[in-house]
Design an enzyme around this catalytic site. Sequence first.
Site, PDB file in Angstrom:
ATOM      1  N   ARG A 107       0.814  -1.234   0.000  1.00  0.00           N
ATOM      2  CA  ARG A 107       0.000   0.000   0.000  1.00  0.00           C
ATOM      3  C   ARG A 107       0.838   1.270   0.000  1.00  0.00           C
ATOM      4  O   ARG A 107       0.366   2.338   0.391  1.00  0.00           O
ATOM      5  CB  ARG A 107      -0.975   0.037   1.185  1.00  0.00           C
ATOM      6  CG  ARG A 107      -1.940  -1.116   1.164  1.00  0.00           C
ATOM      7  CD  ARG A 107      -3.096  -0.904   2.123  1.00  0.00           C
ATOM      8  NE  ARG A 107      -3.912  -2.110   2.137  1.00  0.00           N
ATOM      9  CZ  ARG A 107      -3.652  -3.171   2.889  1.00  0.00           C
ATOM     10  NH1 ARG A 107      -2.626  -3.171   3.723  1.00  0.00           N
ATOM     11  NH2 ARG A 107      -4.408  -4.220   2.815  1.00  0.00           N
ATOM     12  N   LYS A 129       2.600  11.490 -10.541  1.00  0.00           N
ATOM     13  CA  LYS A 129       1.840  10.602 -11.428  1.00  0.00           C
ATOM     14  C   LYS A 129       2.681   9.381 -11.739  1.00  0.00           C
ATOM     15  O   LYS A 129       3.823   9.507 -12.185  1.00  0.00           O
ATOM     16  CB  LYS A 129       1.508  11.308 -12.745  1.00  0.00           C
ATOM     17  CG  LYS A 129       0.368  12.299 -12.631  1.00  0.00           C
ATOM     18  CD  LYS A 129       0.006  12.821 -14.015  1.00  0.00           C
ATOM     19  CE  LYS A 129      -1.108  13.848 -13.942  1.00  0.00           C
ATOM     20  NZ  LYS A 129      -1.400  14.426 -15.265  1.00  0.00           N
ATOM     21  N   GLU A 171       9.476  20.722 -23.409  1.00  0.00           N
ATOM     22  CA  GLU A 171       8.726  20.995 -22.164  1.00  0.00           C
ATOM     23  C   GLU A 171       9.308  22.220 -21.443  1.00  0.00           C
ATOM     24  O   GLU A 171       8.578  22.971 -20.793  1.00  0.00           O
ATOM     25  CB  GLU A 171       8.740  19.791 -21.217  1.00  0.00           C
ATOM     26  CG  GLU A 171       8.128  18.515 -21.774  1.00  0.00           C
ATOM     27  CD  GLU A 171       6.589  18.480 -21.806  1.00  0.00           C
ATOM     28  OE1 GLU A 171       5.930  19.411 -21.284  1.00  0.00           O
ATOM     29  OE2 GLU A 171       6.048  17.512 -22.376  1.00  0.00           O
ATOM     30  N   LYS A 213       7.097  23.721 -12.164  1.00  0.00           N
ATOM     31  CA  LYS A 213       6.129  22.620 -12.162  1.00  0.00           C
ATOM     32  C   LYS A 213       5.761  22.249 -10.725  1.00  0.00           C
ATOM     33  O   LYS A 213       4.593  22.014 -10.420  1.00  0.00           O
ATOM     34  CB  LYS A 213       6.656  21.409 -12.932  1.00  0.00           C
ATOM     35  CG  LYS A 213       5.656  20.266 -12.856  1.00  0.00           C
ATOM     36  CD  LYS A 213       5.645  19.300 -13.991  1.00  0.00           C
ATOM     37  CE  LYS A 213       4.520  18.281 -13.752  1.00  0.00           C
ATOM     38  NZ  LYS A 213       4.563  17.137 -14.642  1.00  0.00           N
ATOM     39  N   GLU A 223      -5.277  17.849 -10.289  1.00  0.00           N
ATOM     40  CA  GLU A 223      -5.716  18.257 -11.630  1.00  0.00           C
ATOM     41  C   GLU A 223      -6.833  19.294 -11.561  1.00  0.00           C
ATOM     42  O   GLU A 223      -7.461  19.479 -10.555  1.00  0.00           O
ATOM     43  CB  GLU A 223      -6.168  17.031 -12.417  1.00  0.00           C
ATOM     44  CG  GLU A 223      -6.079  17.148 -13.916  1.00  0.00           C
ATOM     45  CD  GLU A 223      -4.737  16.671 -14.461  1.00  0.00           C
ATOM     46  OE1 GLU A 223      -4.238  17.331 -15.366  1.00  0.00           O
ATOM     47  OE2 GLU A 223      -4.208  15.682 -13.956  1.00  0.00           O
ATOM     48  N   ARG A 227      -3.226  23.612 -12.848  1.00  0.00           N
ATOM     49  CA  ARG A 227      -2.438  22.514 -13.408  1.00  0.00           C
ATOM     50  C   ARG A 227      -2.766  22.299 -14.888  1.00  0.00           C
ATOM     51  O   ARG A 227      -1.939  21.815 -15.650  1.00  0.00           O
ATOM     52  CB  ARG A 227      -2.671  21.234 -12.608  1.00  0.00           C
ATOM     53  CG  ARG A 227      -1.660  20.138 -12.953  1.00  0.00           C
ATOM     54  CD  ARG A 227      -1.643  19.018 -11.919  1.00  0.00           C
ATOM     55  NE  ARG A 227      -0.659  17.997 -12.290  1.00  0.00           N
ATOM     56  CZ  ARG A 227      -0.243  17.039 -11.486  1.00  0.00           C
ATOM     57  NH1 ARG A 227      -0.713  16.959 -10.259  1.00  0.00           N
ATOM     58  NH2 ARG A 227       0.636  16.148 -11.889  1.00  0.00           N
ATOM     59  N   ASN A 231      -0.854  21.795 -19.736  1.00  0.00           N
ATOM     60  CA  ASN A 231      -1.230  21.127 -20.986  1.00  0.00           C
ATOM     61  C   ASN A 231      -0.988  21.965 -22.229  1.00  0.00           C
ATOM     62  O   ASN A 231      -1.370  21.555 -23.331  1.00  0.00           O
ATOM     63  CB  ASN A 231      -2.706  20.728 -20.956  1.00  0.00           C
ATOM     64  CG  ASN A 231      -2.927  19.495 -20.113  1.00  0.00           C
ATOM     65  OD1 ASN A 231      -2.059  18.639 -20.017  1.00  0.00           O
ATOM     66  ND2 ASN A 231      -4.076  19.427 -19.481  1.00  0.00           N
ATOM     67  N   HIS A 234      -0.401  20.404 -25.547  1.00  0.00           N
ATOM     68  CA  HIS A 234      -0.600  18.965 -25.392  1.00  0.00           C
ATOM     69  C   HIS A 234      -1.902  18.449 -25.995  1.00  0.00           C
ATOM     70  O   HIS A 234      -1.990  17.282 -26.342  1.00  0.00           O
ATOM     71  CB  HIS A 234      -0.525  18.572 -23.916  1.00  0.00           C
ATOM     72  CG  HIS A 234       0.880  18.465 -23.409  1.00  0.00           C
ATOM     73  ND1 HIS A 234       1.723  19.554 -23.362  1.00  0.00           N
ATOM     74  CD2 HIS A 234       1.600  17.409 -22.950  1.00  0.00           C
ATOM     75  CE1 HIS A 234       2.889  19.157 -22.873  1.00  0.00           C
ATOM     76  NE2 HIS A 234       2.844  17.865 -22.619  1.00  0.00           N
ATOM     77  N   HIS A 238      -0.806  15.617 -28.165  1.00  0.00           N
ATOM     78  CA  HIS A 238      -1.147  14.203 -27.942  1.00  0.00           C
ATOM     79  C   HIS A 238      -1.805  13.607 -29.176  1.00  0.00           C
ATOM     80  O   HIS A 238      -1.542  12.458 -29.541  1.00  0.00           O
ATOM     81  CB  HIS A 238      -2.097  14.065 -26.744  1.00  0.00           C
ATOM     82  CG  HIS A 238      -1.392  14.114 -25.423  1.00  0.00           C
ATOM     83  ND1 HIS A 238      -1.948  14.708 -24.307  1.00  0.00           N
ATOM     84  CD2 HIS A 238      -0.180  13.653 -25.039  1.00  0.00           C
ATOM     85  CE1 HIS A 238      -1.094  14.604 -23.295  1.00  0.00           C
ATOM     86  NE2 HIS A 238      -0.013  13.963 -23.714  1.00  0.00           N
ATOM     87  N   HIS A 250       7.190  12.597 -28.072  1.00  0.00           N
ATOM     88  CA  HIS A 250       6.308  13.479 -27.298  1.00  0.00           C
ATOM     89  C   HIS A 250       6.697  14.958 -27.420  1.00  0.00           C
ATOM     90  O   HIS A 250       5.850  15.805 -27.707  1.00  0.00           O
ATOM     91  CB  HIS A 250       6.327  13.038 -25.831  1.00  0.00           C
ATOM     92  CG  HIS A 250       5.457  13.869 -24.943  1.00  0.00           C
ATOM     93  ND1 HIS A 250       4.089  13.798 -24.993  1.00  0.00           N
ATOM     94  CD2 HIS A 250       5.761  14.809 -24.015  1.00  0.00           C
ATOM     95  CE1 HIS A 250       3.586  14.661 -24.122  1.00  0.00           C
ATOM     96  NE2 HIS A 250       4.573  15.282 -23.509  1.00  0.00           N
TER      97      HIS A 250
HETATM   98 ZN    ZN Z   1       4.415  16.618 -21.980  1.00  0.00          ZN
END
Ligand code: ZN
Length: 335
Positions: A107, A129, A171, A213, A223, A227, A231, A234, A238, A250
Amino acid sequence: MKDQSPSVLDPAALVAAFPKVRTIALITDSNVDRLYGDVTVRRLEQTGLRVERIVFPAGERSKTLDTYVELVRGLAALGMTRTDLVVALGGGVVGDLAGFAAATYMRGIACVQVPTTLLAMVDSSIGGKTGVDIPEGKNLVGAFHLPRQIIRDVGYLATLPEREMKNGLAEMIKTAVLFDAAMFAELRALAARTPDERLAALAPLVERCAQWKERIVEEDFKEGGRRKLLNLGHTFGHAIEKVSGFAIPHGEAVAMGMRLVGNDVPEIDEILDAYGFGHYDVSVRAEVLSAVTNDKKRSGDSITLIIPRKIGDCELVETPMSEVGRWLPEDASGL
Ligand code: ZN
Ligand code: ADP
């Protein structure tokens, strides 16, 4: 809680930060292991603790449930306890996999991230993440698990291929466009230097990007809100990445995405040109558009685009699905 992070892997600092640890599991991929595995094990052994290494094959294709299972079973086989420590040494793939293993083993046990790619240093290692891909989609299984420390040592970047450097640079440029006109100017000046000179000048900029960041993520852990700004580039990026079957890396895709929303700010095209980033291919316009609209369908009939107004100032713009196509030029003259 996050402890103060040193900028090199320092055995004494590690012992001081984690007094209860008895075993350190060093998780890495086969490339990074070949380059830095032995030296890292030796350094970790200076803690006087037991150090064990778990290596999986390098590459995005390892980011699977199968590899995850191998990692957590590996931790169990080592007899790792709740107070032991995972050290993730590598790029985003290692960080995601080792982070997810640490998030879920018993856990959740402590994880220290040691990013070895520029992208991981400024982006993926920050914010907690973690996760893996499944055949139905990327990052569909995962957890939030903040690393206890992130050790950013730009020394690792000396061996990083130029293509991977560009991923991270995209980035960094994104972060500068969002928040930091002074950093944008510095990055712009660096474009004219040789890769070696650039590397030598990069450390403070990497730190600054990472701090941006971290600040945003701390404000807004789960999120939404600020935040979302991260993006920038992105939404289209994406889609471009996906339509290319992930042949476009990417960072390249994000750069293309930034160009598309950056019409009001000519400096964006200028810096991306200077670093040799490409343009999206208008011949796949229809696929890109449908990838954007299908991907976001579940969240309603509009999407939030991040639109630069000037360097250091971007806006969240709620955009009806029917208007998304407006951002995608139909012929190369509109790029
Ligand atoms: Zn990215
Ligand atoms: P990211 O998602 O951060 O771009 P990946 O984990 O996909 O990173 O790593 C990209 C590739 O670079 C992988 O093949 C990895 O093994 C390799 N790699 C990671 N760090 C280094 C480094 N410092 N030097 C050389 N290759 C590296």
